[in-house]
Design a protein around this motif. Structure first.
Motif, short mmCIF file in Angstrom:
data_model
loop_
_atom_site.label_atom_id
_atom_site.label_comp_id
_atom_site.label_asym_id
_atom_site.label_seq_id
_atom_site.Cartn_x
_atom_site.Cartn_y
_atom_site.Cartn_z
N PHE A 128 78.57 34.03 31.92
CA PHE A 128 78.36 32.83 32.73
C PHE A 128 76.90 32.56 33.01
O PHE A 128 76.57 31.67 33.77
N TRP A 129 76.03 33.31 32.41
CA TRP A 129 74.60 33.13 32.63
C TRP A 129 74.04 32.24 31.55
O TRP A 129 73.88 32.65 30.41
N ASP A 130 73.76 31.02 31.91
CA ASP A 130 73.26 30.05 30.93
C ASP A 130 71.75 30.13 30.79
O ASP A 130 71.15 29.29 30.13
N GLY A 131 71.13 31.12 31.39
CA GLY A 131 69.68 31.24 31.34
C GLY A 131 69.12 31.29 29.94
O GLY A 131 68.12 30.63 29.65
N VAL A 132 69.76 32.04 29.07
CA VAL A 132 69.26 32.17 27.70
C VAL A 132 69.37 30.83 26.98
O VAL A 132 68.43 30.36 26.35
N LYS A 133 70.56 30.21 27.10
CA LYS A 133 70.77 28.91 26.44
C LYS A 133 69.80 27.87 27.01
O LYS A 133 69.16 27.14 26.26
N ASN A 134 69.69 27.82 28.33
CA ASN A 134 68.82 26.83 28.96
C ASN A 134 67.36 27.05 28.59
O ASN A 134 66.62 26.09 28.39
N LYS A 135 66.96 28.31 28.49
CA LYS A 135 65.58 28.60 28.10
C LYS A 135 65.32 28.10 26.68
O LYS A 135 64.28 27.50 26.40
N ALA A 136 66.26 28.34 25.79
CA ALA A 136 66.10 27.89 24.41
C ALA A 136 66.06 26.37 24.34
O ALA A 136 65.23 25.78 23.64
N ILE A 137 66.94 25.70 25.09
CA ILE A 137 66.96 24.24 25.09
C ILE A 137 65.69 23.68 25.73
O ILE A 137 65.11 22.72 25.23
N ASP A 138 65.24 24.31 26.81
CA ASP A 138 63.99 23.87 27.45
C ASP A 138 62.81 24.04 26.50
O ASP A 138 61.92 23.20 26.46
N SER A 139 62.81 25.13 25.73
CA SER A 139 61.75 25.34 24.74
C SER A 139 61.77 24.25 23.68
O SER A 139 60.72 23.74 23.29
N LEU A 140 62.97 23.90 23.22
CA LEU A 140 63.09 22.83 22.24
C LEU A 140 62.58 21.50 22.81
O LEU A 140 61.84 20.78 22.15
N ASP A 141 62.99 21.22 24.05
CA ASP A 141 62.55 19.97 24.69
C ASP A 141 61.04 19.94 24.87
O ASP A 141 60.40 18.93 24.60
N ALA A 142 60.48 21.05 25.34
CA ALA A 142 59.03 21.12 25.56
C ALA A 142 58.29 20.96 24.24
O ALA A 142 57.27 20.24 24.17
N GLU A 143 58.79 21.59 23.20
CA GLU A 143 58.14 21.49 21.90
C GLU A 143 58.24 20.06 21.37
O GLU A 143 57.27 19.52 20.84
N ARG A 144 59.40 19.45 21.53
CA ARG A 144 59.58 18.06 21.10
C ARG A 144 58.60 17.14 21.84
O ARG A 144 57.93 16.30 21.24
N ASP A 145 58.50 17.32 23.16
CA ASP A 145 57.57 16.51 23.96
C ASP A 145 56.13 16.72 23.53
O ASP A 145 55.34 15.77 23.46
N ASN A 146 55.79 17.96 23.22
CA ASN A 146 54.44 18.28 22.75
C ASN A 146 54.16 17.60 21.41
O ASN A 146 53.08 17.03 21.20
#
Length: 179
Positions: free
Chosen positions: A36-54
């Protein structure tokens, strides 16, 4: 006539399932929390979003207008990033379901120990139990991390191609304008 040969008996070591009760309890907790810990998934998605924004910021720097948010290239980059995020979410959902199934099986095993504290199993069975209780969650975390890293690399490559094409188009337009 051949004489009968005494073959050595294979000694199978048995261990008490009861001896694994503390291990099973800890693994239940770890698998339950991991499921139930979405931390890993959220971190990966946040990394993708940050990279896309960059990458979009870098594309903006290439365009003279500085506004490429509605361009086809950015929409394509967004689409590609979204596909990666969908797969990461899918991977996370599989890991969650598998983790819950493992927790239920281990919980039943722990309850069984209460009914049969003297139950013995082979060392091989014990090793299988240990592997099944630890490996899936670890495997899915590693898979998610590797997929995320590879997805970011692919986004960077796509962005570089787009920036190169944009620079070439701008140079071509400038040449055409000054002729």
């Amino acid at each position: 006539m051949a004489l009968p040969v005494n073959e050595p008996e294979l000694a199978v070591s048995l261990v008490l399932l009861y001896d694994f009760a503390p291990f099973i309890s800890v693994v239940i907790a770890i698998n339950f929390v991991s499921s139930f810990w979405d931390g890993v998934k959220n971190k990966a998605i946040d990394s993708l979003d940050a990279e896309r924004d960059n990458l979009i910021s870098e594309l903006n720097a290439v365009y003279k207008s500085g506004d490429c948010l509605n361009s086809d290239s950015v929409k394509e980059l967004d689409k590609e990033a979204q596909e990666y995020k969908v797969f990461l979410t899918y991977l996370s959902n599989i890991a969650t379901v598998l983790g819950i199934i493992i927790v239920v099986i281990l919980f039943v095993l722990l309850a069984y120990i209460g009914f049969e504290p003297k139950y013995k199993m082979t060392e091989f069975t014990a090793l299988i139990m240990i592997a099944v209780s630890i490996l899936p969650s670890t495997l899915f975390r590693c898979l998610g991390s590797i997929y995320s890293r590879n997805s970011i690399k692919k986004l960077k490559k796509t962005s570089e191609t787009m920036k190169t094409a944009a620079r070439a188009a701008i140079k071509d337009n400038e040449k055409a304008a000054y002729k």
